[in-house]
Design a protein around this motif. Structure first.
Motif, PDB file in Angstrom:
ATOM      1  N   VAL A  32     -11.463  37.919  14.062  1.00  0.00           N
ATOM      2  CA  VAL A  32     -10.788  37.915  12.963  1.00  0.00           C
ATOM      3  C   VAL A  32     -10.683  36.360  12.367  1.00  0.00           C
ATOM      4  CG1 VAL A  32      -8.423  38.222  11.921  1.00  0.00           C
ATOM      5  CG2 VAL A  32      -9.590  40.084  12.953  1.00  0.00           C
ATOM      6  N   GLN A  33     -10.320  35.343  13.407  1.00  0.00           N
ATOM      7  CA  GLN A  33     -10.140  34.081  13.092  1.00  0.00           C
ATOM      8  C   GLN A  33     -11.853  33.476  12.746  1.00  0.00           C
ATOM      9  OE1 GLN A  33      -8.959  31.369  16.381  1.00  0.00           O
ATOM     10  NE2 GLN A  33      -7.288  33.160  17.186  1.00  0.00           N
ATOM     11  N   LEU A  34     -12.377  33.889  13.264  1.00  0.00           N
ATOM     12  CA  LEU A  34     -14.044  33.518  12.671  1.00  0.00           C
ATOM     13  C   LEU A  34     -14.172  34.007  11.280  1.00  0.00           C
ATOM     14  CD1 LEU A  34     -16.270  34.044  15.901  1.00  0.00           C
ATOM     15  CD2 LEU A  34     -15.831  32.023  14.743  1.00  0.00           C
ATOM     16  N   PHE A  35     -14.013  35.243  11.012  1.00  0.00           N
ATOM     17  CA  PHE A  35     -14.126  35.667   9.612  1.00  0.00           C
ATOM     18  C   PHE A  35     -13.214  34.978   8.655  1.00  0.00           C
ATOM     19  CE2 PHE A  35     -12.591  38.613   6.255  1.00  0.00           C
ATOM     20  CZ  PHE A  35     -13.538  39.407   5.912  1.00  0.00           C
ATOM     21  N   MET A  41     -18.697  31.516   3.443  1.00  0.00           N
ATOM     22  CA  MET A  41     -19.752  31.920   3.557  1.00  0.00           C
ATOM     23  C   MET A  41     -20.083  33.376   3.232  1.00  0.00           C
ATOM     24  SD  MET A  41     -21.397  29.369   4.561  1.00  0.00           S
ATOM     25  CE  MET A  41     -22.966  29.903   5.087  1.00  0.00           C
ATOM     26  N   HIS A  42     -19.066  34.167   3.677  1.00  0.00           N
ATOM     27  CA  HIS A  42     -19.452  35.799   3.540  1.00  0.00           C
ATOM     28  C   HIS A  42     -18.885  36.210   2.283  1.00  0.00           C
ATOM     29  CE1 HIS A  42     -15.489  36.517   4.819  1.00  0.00           C
ATOM     30  NE2 HIS A  42     -15.653  35.852   6.034  1.00  0.00           N
ATOM     31  N   GLY A  43     -17.834  35.655   1.735  1.00  0.00           N
ATOM     32  CA  GLY A  43     -17.273  36.352   0.656  1.00  0.00           C
ATOM     33  C   GLY A  43     -16.771  37.673   0.613  1.00  0.00           C
ATOM     34  N   LEU A  44     -16.464  38.209   1.926  1.00  0.00           N
ATOM     35  CA  LEU A  44     -15.993  39.700   1.898  1.00  0.00           C
ATOM     36  C   LEU A  44     -14.392  39.792   1.624  1.00  0.00           C
ATOM     37  CD1 LEU A  44     -18.304  40.403   4.965  1.00  0.00           C
ATOM     38  CD2 LEU A  44     -18.660  41.153   2.780  1.00  0.00           C
ATOM     39  N   ALA A  45     -13.983  41.151   1.735  1.00  0.00           N
ATOM     40  CA  ALA A  45     -12.750  41.301   1.381  1.00  0.00           C
ATOM     41  C   ALA A  45     -11.813  41.599   2.667  1.00  0.00           C
ATOM     42  CB  ALA A  45     -12.763  42.465   0.337  1.00  0.00           C
ATOM     43  N   ASP A  46     -10.730  42.044   2.260  1.00  0.00           N
ATOM     44  CA  ASP A  46      -9.658  42.364   3.475  1.00  0.00           C
ATOM     45  C   ASP A  46      -9.951  43.744   3.899  1.00  0.00           C
ATOM     46  OD1 ASP A  46      -7.887  40.331   3.135  1.00  0.00           O
ATOM     47  OD2 ASP A  46      -6.664  41.379   1.638  1.00  0.00           O
ATOM     48  N   ILE A  51     -12.701  46.405   9.000  1.00  0.00           N
ATOM     49  CA  ILE A  51     -13.783  47.014   9.562  1.00  0.00           C
ATOM     50  C   ILE A  51     -14.215  46.153  10.812  1.00  0.00           C
ATOM     51  CG2 ILE A  51     -16.230  47.479   9.242  1.00  0.00           C
ATOM     52  CD1 ILE A  51     -15.498  48.363   6.281  1.00  0.00           C
ATOM     53  N   LEU A  52     -14.124  45.013  10.723  1.00  0.00           N
ATOM     54  CA  LEU A  52     -14.495  44.084  11.752  1.00  0.00           C
ATOM     55  C   LEU A  52     -13.377  44.092  12.896  1.00  0.00           C
ATOM     56  CD1 LEU A  52     -16.137  41.473  13.291  1.00  0.00           C
ATOM     57  CD2 LEU A  52     -14.808  40.104  11.843  1.00  0.00           C
ATOM     58  N   GLU A  53     -12.079  43.989  12.559  1.00  0.00           N
ATOM     59  CA  GLU A  53     -11.360  44.171  13.628  1.00  0.00           C
ATOM     60  C   GLU A  53     -11.399  45.642  14.516  1.00  0.00           C
ATOM     61  OE1 GLU A  53      -6.333  43.843  14.098  1.00  0.00           O
ATOM     62  OE2 GLU A  53      -7.131  44.475  12.076  1.00  0.00           O
ATOM     63  N   ALA A  54     -11.595  46.519  13.664  1.00  0.00           N
ATOM     64  CA  ALA A  54     -11.792  47.926  14.483  1.00  0.00           C
ATOM     65  C   ALA A  54     -12.843  47.700  15.100  1.00  0.00           C
ATOM     66  CB  ALA A  54     -11.898  49.041  13.286  1.00  0.00           C
ATOM     67  N   GLN A 128     -23.493  40.749   8.355  1.00  0.00           N
ATOM     68  CA  GLN A 128     -22.546  39.934   8.459  1.00  0.00           C
ATOM     69  C   GLN A 128     -21.430  40.147   9.558  1.00  0.00           C
ATOM     70  OE1 GLN A 128     -21.817  40.081   4.211  1.00  0.00           O
ATOM     71  NE2 GLN A 128     -22.197  37.741   4.034  1.00  0.00           N
ATOM     72  N   LEU A 129     -20.776  41.213   9.383  1.00  0.00           N
ATOM     73  CA  LEU A 129     -19.749  41.619  10.257  1.00  0.00           C
ATOM     74  C   LEU A 129     -20.194  41.606  11.969  1.00  0.00           C
ATOM     75  CD1 LEU A 129     -17.806  44.069   8.198  1.00  0.00           C
ATOM     76  CD2 LEU A 129     -17.366  41.766   8.495  1.00  0.00           C
ATOM     77  N   ALA A 130     -21.431  42.069  12.028  1.00  0.00           N
ATOM     78  CA  ALA A 130     -21.941  42.322  13.511  1.00  0.00           C
ATOM     79  C   ALA A 130     -22.091  40.728  13.842  1.00  0.00           C
ATOM     80  CB  ALA A 130     -23.218  43.110  13.457  1.00  0.00           C
TER      81      ALA A 130
END
Length: 201
Positions: A32-35, A41-46, A51-54, A128-130
């Motif tokens: 989550v810190q990296l996100f 760079m990624h422009g992704l949403a909450d 999804i990444l945390e899970a 991106q998340l992986a």
């Protein structure tokens, strides 16, 4: 989706199947810190952050059925897909499973049936998340929390990931370098790591 309820459901499955919760909780915190550090760079949403945390919390549950280790990443994905979720929708479950599946070994590939079945946008989100999860998992290679936090400097052609640590962490750095392969491809940057030594209180 109610995020607090969804997070509690993820944590419940993690605690039911995970033998080393301290490890996956730490990996999730680093991911989550990296996100957050890579937002430009990624422009992704909450929702993607969740999804990444899970995926980070559940990436190793496959060990509960793959006792010898090989294939535990695929078993993690299967267990996530087959769980009777009440608070996670079908698309979210699919992406959590895919991100968890690619925390190790080969990165996403169109030869993989489940990945190929995703839409192009979902494939890009998964990559991106992986990419972030792979680095975060590498940074706790010894399951000893030697890397306590991360920060990122975004430079032309390079991402400098600074690792905050009170301990020697050469093993973690070596693992993260190896697992930064997908991030290099996805973010079109060379990934480098720098250790920020912190004095023990």
């Amino acid at each position: 989706m109610n995020l607090p309820d969804a997070r509690e459901e993820v944590l419940a499955l993690m605690h039911a199947l995970e033998e080393e919760p301290h490890h996956v909780l730490h990996v999730a915190a680093l991911a989550v810190q990296l996100f957050d550090e890579l937002e430009d760079m990624h422009g992704l949403a909450d929702h993607d952050r969740f999804i990444l945390e899970a995926a980070a919390l559940l990436h190793d549950i496959g060990w509960s059925v793959a006792h010898e280790g090989p294939g535990h990443h695929r078993q993690s994905a299967r267990l996530i897909r087959e769980h009777g979720w009440k608070h996670l929708g079908g698309e979210t479950v699919t992406l959590v499973a895919q991100v968890a599946r690619y925390h190790r070994k080969s990165p996403p590939d169109l030869e993989h049936e489940e990945f190929a079945a995703l839409s192009p946008a979902e494939r890009h989100r998964t990559q991106q998340l992986a990419a972030v999860l792979r680095i975060a998992d590498g940074l706790d290679r010894g399951h000893q929390h030697h890397v306590t936090g991360v920060s990122v400097e975004i430079l032309p052609g390079t991402l400098v990931i600074r690792l905050h640590s009170e301990h020697p962490c050469s093993r973690e750095v070596a693992s993260a370098i190896k697992k930064a392969d997908l991030a290099t491809r996805v973010f079109h940057r060379l990934i480098t790591f720098a250790i920020v030594a912190e004095s023990k209180a």
